[in-house]
Design an enzyme around this catalytic site. Structure first.
Site, mmCIF file in Angstrom:
data_model
loop_
_atom_site.group_PDB
_atom_site.id
_atom_site.type_symbol
_atom_site.label_atom_id
_atom_site.label_comp_id
_atom_site.label_asym_id
_atom_site.label_seq_id
_atom_site.Cartn_x
_atom_site.Cartn_y
_atom_site.Cartn_z
ATOM 1 C CG PHE A 1 -2.046 1.113 1.300
ATOM 2 C CD1 PHE A 1 -2.852 1.279 0.402
ATOM 3 C CD2 PHE A 1 -1.783 2.060 2.234
ATOM 4 C CE1 PHE A 1 -3.759 2.328 0.568
ATOM 5 C CE2 PHE A 1 -2.590 2.947 2.607
ATOM 6 C CZ PHE A 1 -3.752 3.167 1.621
ATOM 7 C CB SER B 1 3.047 -4.223 3.313
ATOM 8 O OG SER B 1 2.372 -3.506 4.265
ATOM 9 C CG MET B 2 -2.614 -4.079 0.635
ATOM 10 S SD MET B 2 -3.333 -2.469 -0.318
ATOM 11 C CE MET B 2 -2.499 -2.535 -1.598
ATOM 12 C CG ASP C 1 6.841 -3.924 10.441
ATOM 13 O OD1 ASP C 1 6.292 -2.588 9.797
ATOM 14 O OD2 ASP C 1 6.348 -4.796 9.644
ATOM 15 C CG HIS D 1 6.651 -2.579 6.635
ATOM 16 N ND1 HIS D 1 5.804 -3.476 7.046
ATOM 17 C CD2 HIS D 1 5.892 -2.052 5.622
ATOM 18 C CE1 HIS D 1 4.895 -3.544 6.491
ATOM 19 N NE2 HIS D 1 4.964 -2.583 5.193
#
Length: 252
Positions: free
Chosen positions: A16, A84-85, A183, A214
Site C-alpha cells: 500500500f 505488506s498489503m 516494524d 518493514h
C-alpha cells in the site's frame, strides 16, 4: 502444455502506497532462479496519492487476479507472494484460486492505527495524513512510496483486510511468512496472529528477520528472503504431490 517442462509462475505484489521498487530485487532474484514472475503495478500506485484516493480495493485485487490468470495459462503451477498489503492480496488469491504455495513478507491483515475505526467518517473531512514510508534499516534504500496516505484509500485498505481475514480458512496451500522483529508500519503481531488463528492450511513456516524493518525486501535481511523463498517455491512445486506434512514451525 506439458507440466514437466512448463515453468513455475509467481505473482508478486508490492504494498500500500508503495511501488514496484520495493519488490523488484526479490522478483529479479526469483527470475534468476528460473521462475516466471509477474509484478503487477496496483492501480493508484506509481502515480500520485490523489489518484490512489479514487481507487477501490477490488481494483488492487483484480490486477493481481489478472496476473494470476495470465501465468496460469503458461505455467505448471503458481505461487503467490507479497509485501505488506501485497501479502493480503496474495492470501486472498490463495483463498480463491488453486496455488502451490504462499510466501509473504510483513503481511498486513489488521490496521494497527486506532484512527482506522473512524475512517469511514474521517475520509470525508481529512483528505490525507503523513505516510510512514521507507521504513528500512539499511541506509541508502528507497522504496519510492508516497509521502501522504489518502484517508479514503486507507479505508479501502481496511475493507480489504477485513474481507481477506474472512476468507483465510479457504486458503490451504503451504504458507511461508517472513516477519521483521522491528516494524514501524505493521507495528503489532495482530496480523500474524490472525493468520495463525484463521488460516486453513496446516503447513505454516514463520521466519523472523532480526535486522530489517518493514520493507525487508530492500533491507539487511533481503538475501535471506530471496534464498528462503526460492527454496520454498521449489519445494512446494516439486514435492507437494507427495502429500502435505502438517507442521507449524518458527525459525530464526
Amino acid at each position: 502444455m506439458n507440466s514437466v517442462t512448463a515453468p513455475v509462475g509467481v505473482v508478486l505484489s508490492h504494498g500500500f502506497t508503495g511501488s514496484l521498487a520495493s519488490v523488484e530485487p526479490w522478483a529479479d532474484s526469483l527470475r534468476r532462479d528460473g521462475f516466471r514472475v509477474a509484478t503487477p503495478l496496483l492501480p493508484g500506485h506509481g502515480t500520485t496519492w490523489m489518484d490512489l484516493a479514487t481507487r477501490r480495493w477490488h481494483e488492487w485485487y483484480d490486477v493481481c487476479e489478472a496476473a494470476y490468470a495470465d501465468l496460469a495459462r503458461e505455467c505448471s503451477s503458481i505461487v503467490v507472494a507479497g509485501l505488506s498489503m501485497g501479502g493480503a492480496l496474495a492470501l486472498r488469491l490463495a483463498a480463491l484460486h488453486p496455488v502451490a504455495g504462499v510466501t509473504v513478507v510483513n503481511p498486513g491483515l489488521v490496521v494497527d492505527d486506532p484512527r482506522s475505526h473512524f475512517s469511514a467518517v474521517i475520509r470525508y473531512a481529512v483528505r490525507s495524513v503523513p505516510a510512514i514510508g521507507n521504513d528500512i534499516k539499511k541506509p541508502g534504500q528507497d522504496e519510492k512510496s508516497y509521502a501522504r496516505v489518502p484517508v479514503a484509500a486507507a479505508h479501502e485498505l481496511k475493507l480489504l483486510f477485513r474481507d481477506t481475514v474472512r476468507l483465510l480458512p479457504q486458503a490451504t496451500a503451504p504458507l511461508q511468512v517472513f516477519r521483521s522483529t522491528v516494524d514501524h508500519t505493521v507495528t503489532s503481531e495482530r496480523s500474524v496472529a490472525a493468520i495463525a488463528r484463521r488460516y486453513g492450511g496446516t503447513e505454516i513456516e514463520l521466519i523472523r528477520l532480526p535486522n530489517s524493518y518493514h520493507v525487508a525486501t530492500l533491507d539487511n535481511d533481503a538475501e535471506t528472503i530471496f534464498a528462503r523463498s526460492s527454496e520454498f517455491i521449489r519445494n512446494v512445486t516439486s514435492v507437494r504431490s507427495e502429500g502435505p506434512q502438517p507442521q507449524t514451525q518458527e525459525q530464526a
